[in-house]
Structures are given as structure tokens and as C-alpha cells.
Design a protein around this motif. Structure first.
Motif, PDB file in Angstrom:
ATOM      1  N   VAL A   1       0.770  -1.237  -0.021  1.00 31.52           N
ATOM      2  CA  VAL A   1       0.109   0.093   0.028  1.00 31.52           C
ATOM      3  C   VAL A   1       0.922   1.262   0.011  1.00 31.52           C
ATOM      4  N   GLU A   2       0.270   2.347  -0.520  1.00 32.80           N
ATOM      5  CA  GLU A   2       1.087   3.563  -0.686  1.00 32.80           C
ATOM      6  C   GLU A   2       0.884   4.371   0.859  1.00 32.80           C
ATOM      7  N   PRO A   3       2.036   5.031   1.412  1.00 38.69           N
ATOM      8  CA  PRO A   3       3.102   5.543   0.646  1.00 38.69           C
ATOM      9  C   PRO A   3       4.123   4.667   0.617  1.00 38.69           C
ATOM     10  N   PHE A   4       3.915   3.150   1.358  1.00 43.36           N
ATOM     11  CA  PHE A   4       5.326   2.281   1.176  1.00 43.36           C
ATOM     12  C   PHE A   4       5.569   1.647   0.108  1.00 43.36           C
ATOM     13  N   ALA A   5       4.549   1.402  -0.494  1.00 43.89           N
ATOM     14  CA  ALA A   5       5.019   0.698  -1.923  1.00 43.89           C
ATOM     15  C   ALA A   5       5.912   1.539  -2.813  1.00 43.89           C
ATOM     16  N   SER A   6       6.032   2.570  -2.970  1.00 47.60           N
ATOM     17  CA  SER A   6       6.491   3.366  -3.850  1.00 47.60           C
ATOM     18  C   SER A   6       7.851   4.288  -3.233  1.00 47.60           C
ATOM     19  N   ALA A   7       7.848   4.171  -2.129  1.00 47.96           N
ATOM     20  CA  ALA A   7       8.893   4.841  -1.048  1.00 47.96           C
ATOM     21  C   ALA A   7      10.329   4.147  -1.326  1.00 47.96           C
ATOM     22  N   GLU A   8      11.393   4.948  -1.182  1.00 50.47           N
ATOM     23  CA  GLU A   8      12.699   4.284  -1.229  1.00 50.47           C
ATOM     24  C   GLU A   8      13.044   3.941   0.066  1.00 50.47           C
ATOM     25  N   ASN A   9      12.485   4.710   0.929  1.00 53.54           N
ATOM     26  CA  ASN A   9      13.105   4.248   2.208  1.00 53.54           C
ATOM     27  C   ASN A   9      11.799   3.291   3.092  1.00 53.54           C
ATOM     28  N   ALA A  10      11.125   2.564   2.309  1.00 53.89           N
ATOM     29  CA  ALA A  10      10.104   1.786   2.791  1.00 53.89           C
ATOM     30  C   ALA A  10      10.302   0.906   3.874  1.00 53.89           C
ATOM     31  N   ASP A  11      11.624   0.075   4.091  1.00 50.86           N
ATOM     32  CA  ASP A  11      12.063  -0.525   5.260  1.00 50.86           C
ATOM     33  C   ASP A  11      11.820   0.193   6.433  1.00 50.86           C
ATOM     34  N   LEU A  12      12.655   1.333   6.313  1.00 47.48           N
ATOM     35  CA  LEU A  12      12.538   2.284   7.536  1.00 47.48           C
ATOM     36  C   LEU A  12      11.289   2.589   7.923  1.00 47.48           C
ATOM     37  N   LEU A  13      10.229   3.063   7.116  1.00 46.84           N
ATOM     38  CA  LEU A  13       9.329   3.638   7.508  1.00 46.84           C
ATOM     39  C   LEU A  13       8.444   2.547   7.923  1.00 46.84           C
ATOM     40  N   ILE A  14       8.482   1.293   7.466  1.00 50.23           N
ATOM     41  CA  ILE A  14       7.676   0.197   7.938  1.00 50.23           C
ATOM     42  C   ILE A  14       7.907  -0.383   9.384  1.00 50.23           C
ATOM     43  N   VAL A  15       9.465  -0.372   9.475  1.00 51.99           N
ATOM     44  CA  VAL A  15      10.098  -0.701  11.142  1.00 51.99           C
ATOM     45  C   VAL A  15       9.544   0.073  11.993  1.00 51.99           C
ATOM     46  N   LEU A  16       9.535   1.488  11.589  1.00 48.63           N
ATOM     47  CA  LEU A  16       9.004   2.638  12.640  1.00 48.63           C
ATOM     48  C   LEU A  16       7.489   2.530  12.869  1.00 48.63           C
ATOM     49  N   LEU A  17       6.764   2.181  11.741  1.00 45.22           N
ATOM     50  CA  LEU A  17       5.263   1.860  12.002  1.00 45.22           C
ATOM     51  C   LEU A  17       4.962   0.820  12.827  1.00 45.22           C
ATOM     52  N   MET A  18       5.643  -0.394  12.602  1.00 42.70           N
ATOM     53  CA  MET A  18       5.368  -1.603  13.287  1.00 42.70           C
ATOM     54  C   MET A  18       5.747  -1.445  14.951  1.00 42.70           C
ATOM     55  N   LEU A  19       6.739  -0.596  14.950  1.00 45.70           N
ATOM     56  CA  LEU A  19       7.275  -0.167  16.369  1.00 45.70           C
ATOM     57  C   LEU A  19       6.119   0.440  17.119  1.00 45.70           C
ATOM     58  N   VAL A  20       5.750   1.563  16.592  1.00 48.15           N
ATOM     59  CA  VAL A  20       4.456   2.212  17.009  1.00 48.15           C
ATOM     60  C   VAL A  20       3.222   1.316  17.302  1.00 48.15           C
ATOM     61  N   LEU A  21       3.071   0.482  16.401  1.00 47.59           N
ATOM     62  CA  LEU A  21       1.957  -0.480  16.540  1.00 47.59           C
ATOM     63  C   LEU A  21       2.049  -1.376  17.634  1.00 47.59           C
ATOM     64  N   SER A  22       3.347  -1.849  17.828  1.00 45.74           N
ATOM     65  CA  SER A  22       3.798  -2.426  19.047  1.00 45.74           C
ATOM     66  C   SER A  22       3.474  -2.123  20.210  1.00 45.74           C
ATOM     67  N   LEU A  23       3.881  -0.718  20.408  1.00 46.85           N
ATOM     68  CA  LEU A  23       3.720   0.036  21.526  1.00 46.85           C
ATOM     69  C   LEU A  23       2.234   0.170  21.906  1.00 46.85           C
ATOM     70  N   LEU A  24       1.550   0.555  20.860  1.00 48.23           N
ATOM     71  CA  LEU A  24       0.137   0.572  20.890  1.00 48.23           C
ATOM     72  C   LEU A  24      -0.457  -0.815  21.694  1.00 48.23           C
ATOM     73  N   LEU A  25      -0.104  -1.672  21.272  1.00 49.99           N
ATOM     74  CA  LEU A  25      -0.605  -3.106  21.544  1.00 49.99           C
ATOM     75  C   LEU A  25      -0.152  -3.277  23.194  1.00 49.99           C
ATOM     76  N   MET A  26       1.239  -2.846  23.463  1.00 49.71           N
ATOM     77  CA  MET A  26       1.544  -3.206  24.938  1.00 49.71           C
ATOM     78  C   MET A  26       0.885  -2.238  25.840  1.00 49.71           C
ATOM     79  N   LEU A  27       0.472  -1.170  25.435  1.00 53.45           N
ATOM     80  CA  LEU A  27      -0.189  -0.148  26.345  1.00 53.45           C
ATOM     81  C   LEU A  27      -1.557   0.082  26.076  1.00 53.45           C
TER      82      LEU A  27
END
Length: 294
Positions: free
Chosen positions: A238-264
Motif C-alpha cells: 500500500v502507498e506510500p510504502f509501496a513506492s517509497a525508497e525508504n520503505a524498510d525504515l518507514l515500516i520498521v518505525l510503523l511496526m514499532l508504533v503499533l507494537s507499543l500501542l498493543l503493549m499499552l
């Protein structure tokens, strides 16, 4: 207090769950593929030699990857000034020419004579040789190394040909794996070498494992794959990750945020109220709630 049938529970656990597991494995299980080796890759000498030449020239993907393998400028994924990839530095230094080509060749009992010529040449001369041979391979019929036209390639054809022979004999895998110690289970160098060619990615595409194919595979064996990876794989579609050159970094940070939300989740007012709005737990423990309401 009520009667409890332990034998019935054991039967369900072993027989019923076992049958369900076997059925799901047959339908959704990962294919039991053989391990990919340098020897199997050497069956495609055009791709192997082309990739080995790129390693010598320093033009492969690994050569320009950046940390943790090398310090290639502007190779890292960043978000503004945030450059997480560079924080750890070069922890697994890899010189593609030395570690993947000339180093393994130097372990032979009878190393090719071209090694001495390569070692004594300047970096500029080495680059010219490797670049010229790369261009010649691209022009050869079917990129066949045996059909390359003559030219000023220095020792590059000899080195890549010797490395191909080494791979065909099954000796290259062990040398790449045991670079620093005889007993070593670090497959980093061999995997990076494979990934720089087209043979390995083509196998992934055929097994529907590339990022745009939503592919996931477990370790070999007819068992279900890693279902937890779907959430990571999803964001790459999905966009904007599908076309982003830094998609790996964006998704790692997004998953970190989602993991924190799950913990809290129990501390966040809106999220913690979802079970009251969608009381799925009452279906799971319906007997308890029935007795409680009664």
C-alpha cells in the motif's frame, strides 16, 4: 465442582488437533525445497560469472549496500536527519572482490596465476578490466562466458572461470561459510553473493515469495509458514510504502508504533473500551456469563 473427562480432552488434543494440523499443512504448507547452494547456482554459468564480475568491479548491490557491510556514501535509508541504518556502523565488513572472489580462490591448493596480477594492479586498472568484461558478457550470445569476444580484460576471465569451477565442484559454499573459522554457521556472505545475481531472485519469484507477491515461506518442510509476517508484508503493498525508497525504515518505525500501542492498550481510553463495544470474549466464555446473569 463437576465431572471432568481427561481421556476425552487427551483424545481431542491428539487426534482432532492432529488431523486439523495435517490438513492445514497439506493445503497451506510451505514447499519442501532443497537448499540453494553455489553448486546449484553454477548450473547457470552466465549469471554466476556476470555476478562474480560485478563483485570484482564493486558494482553489485552488496558492494553499494552501506551499513552494516560497507560505508558507501548515501546508501542508507533515512527519514530527514534520522539515519538508523548508520547507527550501528559497519559491523560485518565485506569487500566483495576480496571476500567473495579472490579470497576463496586463494584457498585453492593451486590458485590461478591471475590472482597475483590482480593483487598487483591499481584500483583503476582493476575497475577497467572488470567493467570491460561486464560489457563483453552483456554482448555475448546468451551472456555465455565461453562465447565472449576477445578484449582487454586482464585476469578477470581467469578468476571468474576458476571461481565457477570451484562452485561446480561444491567447494565454494564451505569456503564462504568458514571465512574466519573452520566451524562457522554464518551464511551471510554466500546469501549476499546469491542475492546479487538473478538466479536466486528468479527462484523466489517462481515460488511467489517476492514482496509484491505477498509470499512467505517457513523453514523447509511441509508445515505452515510464518503467519505473523503478513502484517509486515501488508504494508509493502500500500502507498506510500509501496513506492517509497525508504520503505524498510518507514515500516520498521510503523511496526514499532503499533507494537507499543498493543503493549499499552489497557491504558489507552478508546482502545481499551473496544472489548465492551465488540464483546467477542462473551462468546468464548458464554457459559460463565450465562451463569453470572442467572
Amino acid at each position: 465442582m463437576r465431572e471432568y473427562d481427561l481421556f476425552k480432552e487427551l483424545t481431542v488434543a491428539l487426534v482432532v488437533v492432529g488431523l486439523v494440523t495435517l490438513t492445514l499443512s497439506a493445503v497451506f504448507g510451505s514447499p519442501d525445497e532443497k537448499s540453494i547452494t553455489m553448486k546449484s547456482w553454477a548450473a547457470a554459468p552466465d549469471d554466476f560469472v556476470t555476478t562474480a564480475t560485478a563483485e570484482l568491479a564493486g558494482t553489485s548491490e552488496t558492494a553499494g549496500y552501506g551499513p552494516p557491510y560497507n560505508s558507501t556514501p548515501d546508501a542508507t535509508q533515512t527519514i530527514g536527519p534520522l539515519d538508523l541504518q548508520s547507527l550501528s556502523g559497519v559491523q560485518i565488513p565485506i569487500d566483495t572482490a576480496t571476500d567473495l572472489v579472490t579470497g576463496p580462490l586463494s584457498t585453492l591448493n593451486d590458485p590461478p596465476a591471475g590472482l597475483a596480477i590482480w593483487d598487483s594492479a591499481s584500483d583503476t586498472q582493476r575497475g577497467d578490466w572488470a567493467t570491460a568484461y561486464t560489457d563483453a558478457l552483456a554482448k555475448a550470445p546468451d551472456n555465455d562466458p565461453a562465447r565472449v569476444a576477445g578484449g582487454s580484460y586482464g585476469p578477470v576471465p581467469e578468476l571468474t572461470g576458476a571461481l565457477l569451477t570451484m562452485a561446480q565442484q561444491g567447494a565454494l559454499d564451505g569456503v564462504l561459510q568458514a571465512k574466519d573459522a573452520f566451524y562457522n554457521f554464518d551464511y551471510t556472505r554466500g546469501t549476499l553473493f546469491l542475492g546479487d545475481g538473478t538466479y536466486f531472485p528468479d527462484l523466489a519469484a517462481a515460488a511467489h515469495l517476492t514482496g509484491d507477491q505477498w509470499g512467505m515461506m517457513n523453514e523447509t518442510g511441509n508445515t505452515p509458514g510464518q503467519s505473523w509476517l503478513w502484517l509486515f508484508s501488508f504494508w509493502y503493498q500500500v502507498e506510500p510504502f509501496a513506492s517509497a525508497e525508504n520503505a524498510d525504515l518507514l515500516i520498521v518505525l510503523l511496526m514499532l508504533v503499533l507494537s507499543l500501542l498493543l503493549m499499552l492498550v489497557s491504558f489507552i481510553p478508546v482502545l481499551r473500551d473496544i472489548p465492551r463495544w465488540i464483546p467477542v470474549h462473551r462468546l468464548v466464555w458464554r457459559d460463565y456469563y450465562a451463569r453470572r446473569s442467572g
